[in-house]
Design a protein around this motif. Structure first.
Motif, PDB file in Angstrom:
ATOM      1  N   VAL A   1       0.841  -1.203   0.000  1.00  0.00           N
ATOM      2  CA  VAL A   1       0.000   0.000   0.000  1.00  0.00           C
ATOM      3  C   VAL A   1       0.874   1.250   0.000  1.00  0.00           C
ATOM      4  CG1 VAL A   1      -1.715   1.310   1.287  1.00  0.00           C
ATOM      5  CG2 VAL A   1      -1.890  -1.176   1.177  1.00  0.00           C
ATOM      6  N   LEU A   2       1.898   1.262   0.831  1.00  0.00           N
ATOM      7  CA  LEU A   2       2.787   2.415   0.918  1.00  0.00           C
ATOM      8  C   LEU A   2       3.502   2.671  -0.407  1.00  0.00           C
ATOM      9  CD1 LEU A   2       4.055   4.603   2.688  1.00  0.00           C
ATOM     10  CD2 LEU A   2       5.824   2.941   3.298  1.00  0.00           C
ATOM     11  N   GLY A   3       3.988   1.625  -1.046  1.00  0.00           N
ATOM     12  CA  GLY A   3       4.669   1.781  -2.331  1.00  0.00           C
ATOM     13  C   GLY A   3       3.761   2.339  -3.400  1.00  0.00           C
ATOM     14  N   VAL A   4       2.525   1.865  -3.451  1.00  0.00           N
ATOM     15  CA  VAL A   4       1.574   2.369  -4.443  1.00  0.00           C
ATOM     16  C   VAL A   4       1.223   3.823  -4.157  1.00  0.00           C
ATOM     17  CG1 VAL A   4      -0.771   2.109  -5.343  1.00  0.00           C
ATOM     18  CG2 VAL A   4       0.655   0.094  -5.011  1.00  0.00           C
ATOM     19  N   VAL A   5       1.026   4.157  -2.903  1.00  0.00           N
ATOM     20  CA  VAL A   5       0.691   5.537  -2.543  1.00  0.00           C
ATOM     21  C   VAL A   5       1.838   6.488  -2.900  1.00  0.00           C
ATOM     22  CG1 VAL A   5       0.275   7.084  -0.585  1.00  0.00           C
ATOM     23  CG2 VAL A   5      -0.989   4.946  -0.783  1.00  0.00           C
ATOM     24  N   VAL A   6       3.063   6.086  -2.613  1.00  0.00           N
ATOM     25  CA  VAL A   6       4.219   6.930  -2.955  1.00  0.00           C
ATOM     26  C   VAL A   6       4.358   7.075  -4.460  1.00  0.00           C
ATOM     27  CG1 VAL A   6       6.740   7.057  -2.874  1.00  0.00           C
ATOM     28  CG2 VAL A   6       5.455   6.495  -0.817  1.00  0.00           C
ATOM     29  N   GLY A   7       4.165   5.984  -5.207  1.00  0.00           N
ATOM     30  CA  GLY A   7       4.237   6.055  -6.667  1.00  0.00           C
ATOM     31  C   GLY A   7       3.187   6.978  -7.252  1.00  0.00           C
ATOM     32  N   VAL A   8       1.973   6.888  -6.751  1.00  0.00           N
ATOM     33  CA  VAL A   8       0.902   7.764  -7.234  1.00  0.00           C
ATOM     34  C   VAL A   8       1.192   9.211  -6.855  1.00  0.00           C
ATOM     35  CG1 VAL A   8      -1.544   8.325  -6.937  1.00  0.00           C
ATOM     36  CG2 VAL A   8      -0.839   5.954  -7.296  1.00  0.00           C
ATOM     37  N   LEU A   9       1.726   9.445  -5.661  1.00  0.00           N
ATOM     38  CA  LEU A   9       2.075  10.803  -5.246  1.00  0.00           C
ATOM     39  C   LEU A   9       3.136  11.417  -6.164  1.00  0.00           C
ATOM     40  CD1 LEU A   9       1.839  13.124  -3.194  1.00  0.00           C
ATOM     41  CD2 LEU A   9       3.662  12.001  -1.910  1.00  0.00           C
ATOM     42  N   VAL A  10       4.164  10.648  -6.499  1.00  0.00           N
ATOM     43  CA  VAL A  10       5.213  11.149  -7.392  1.00  0.00           C
ATOM     44  C   VAL A  10       4.628  11.455  -8.769  1.00  0.00           C
ATOM     45  CG1 VAL A  10       7.360  10.524  -8.569  1.00  0.00           C
ATOM     46  CG2 VAL A  10       7.094  10.052  -6.143  1.00  0.00           C
ATOM     47  N   ALA A  11       3.770  10.569  -9.280  1.00  0.00           N
ATOM     48  CA  ALA A  11       3.145  10.809 -10.583  1.00  0.00           C
ATOM     49  C   ALA A  11       2.258  12.059 -10.551  1.00  0.00           C
ATOM     50  CB  ALA A  11       2.333   9.592 -11.007  1.00  0.00           C
ATOM     51  N   LEU A  12       1.501  12.238  -9.487  1.00  0.00           N
ATOM     52  CA  LEU A  12       0.660  13.433  -9.371  1.00  0.00           C
ATOM     53  C   LEU A  12       1.482  14.709  -9.249  1.00  0.00           C
ATOM     54  CD1 LEU A  12      -2.242  12.218  -7.075  1.00  0.00           C
ATOM     55  CD2 LEU A  12      -2.335  12.764  -9.504  1.00  0.00           C
ATOM     56  N   MET A  13       2.631  14.623  -8.619  1.00  0.00           N
ATOM     57  CA  MET A  13       3.508  15.790  -8.545  1.00  0.00           C
ATOM     58  C   MET A  13       4.024  16.158  -9.933  1.00  0.00           C
ATOM     59  SD  MET A  13       5.465  14.921  -4.992  1.00  0.00           S
ATOM     60  CE  MET A  13       6.545  16.327  -5.027  1.00  0.00           C
ATOM     61  N   GLY A  14       4.320  15.158 -10.746  1.00  0.00           N
ATOM     62  CA  GLY A  14       4.732  15.430 -12.126  1.00  0.00           C
ATOM     63  C   GLY A  14       3.617  16.064 -12.931  1.00  0.00           C
ATOM     64  N   VAL A  15       2.403  15.565 -12.756  1.00  0.00           N
ATOM     65  CA  VAL A  15       1.248  16.151 -13.454  1.00  0.00           C
ATOM     66  C   VAL A  15       1.032  17.586 -12.979  1.00  0.00           C
ATOM     67  CG1 VAL A  15      -1.262  16.013 -13.723  1.00  0.00           C
ATOM     68  CG2 VAL A  15       0.127  13.945 -13.908  1.00  0.00           C
ATOM     69  N   GLY A  16       1.149  17.811 -11.693  1.00  0.00           N
ATOM     70  CA  GLY A  16       0.991  19.165 -11.153  1.00  0.00           C
ATOM     71  C   GLY A  16       2.039  20.122 -11.697  1.00  0.00           C
ATOM     72  N   THR A  17       3.243  19.627 -11.891  1.00  0.00           N
ATOM     73  CA  THR A  17       4.288  20.464 -12.465  1.00  0.00           C
ATOM     74  C   THR A  17       3.951  20.844 -13.898  1.00  0.00           C
ATOM     75  OG1 THR A  17       5.942  19.437 -11.059  1.00  0.00           O
ATOM     76  CG2 THR A  17       6.743  20.574 -13.006  1.00  0.00           C
ATOM     77  N   LEU A  18       3.468  19.877 -14.677  1.00  0.00           N
ATOM     78  CA  LEU A  18       3.090  20.182 -16.064  1.00  0.00           C
ATOM     79  C   LEU A  18       1.916  21.151 -16.123  1.00  0.00           C
ATOM     80  CD1 LEU A  18       3.391  16.759 -17.909  1.00  0.00           C
ATOM     81  CD2 LEU A  18       4.833  18.773 -18.174  1.00  0.00           C
ATOM     82  N   VAL A  19       0.935  20.956 -15.255  1.00  0.00           N
ATOM     83  CA  VAL A  19      -0.241  21.833 -15.252  1.00  0.00           C
ATOM     84  C   VAL A  19       0.140  23.242 -14.800  1.00  0.00           C
ATOM     85  CG1 VAL A  19      -2.475  22.220 -14.123  1.00  0.00           C
ATOM     86  CG2 VAL A  19      -1.880  19.949 -14.959  1.00  0.00           C
ATOM     87  N   GLY A  20       1.096  23.347 -13.879  1.00  0.00           N
ATOM     88  CA  GLY A  20       1.524  24.646 -13.379  1.00  0.00           C
ATOM     89  C   GLY A  20       2.352  25.444 -14.367  1.00  0.00           C
TER      90      GLY A  20
END
Length: 70
Positions: free
Chosen positions: A14-33
């Motif tokens: 669970v922790l690994g999946v949550v961290v992976g999704v968080l990193v991916a969302l941070m990348g998406v947030g960077t592109l959107v910003g």
């Protein structure tokens, strides 16, 4: 501690999946910003885009890898 975690094998899965999704969302947030709108050179712009896309790929890959391995 015995948690009911459904389709996940253990708590670290669970922790690994949550961290992976968080990193991916941070990348998406960077592109959107659109941080490149403040860059003064094309090299910096390309670097920021490559870094954001790399974060998405690494995060999604981490989430997939952690969840798919037994």
């Amino acid at each position: 501690m015995n948690l009911d975690i459904g389709v996940f094998e253990d708590e670290l899965d669970v922790l690994g999946v949550v961290v992976g999704v968080l990193v991916a969302l941070m990348g998406v947030g960077t592109l959107v910003g659109m941080p490149w709108q403040y860059a003064n050179s094309a090299v910096v712009t390309v670097g920021q885009i490559v870094g954001a896309v790399s974060a998405i790929v690494i995060g999604a890959g981490l989430a997939y890898f952690v969840h798919s391995t037994a």
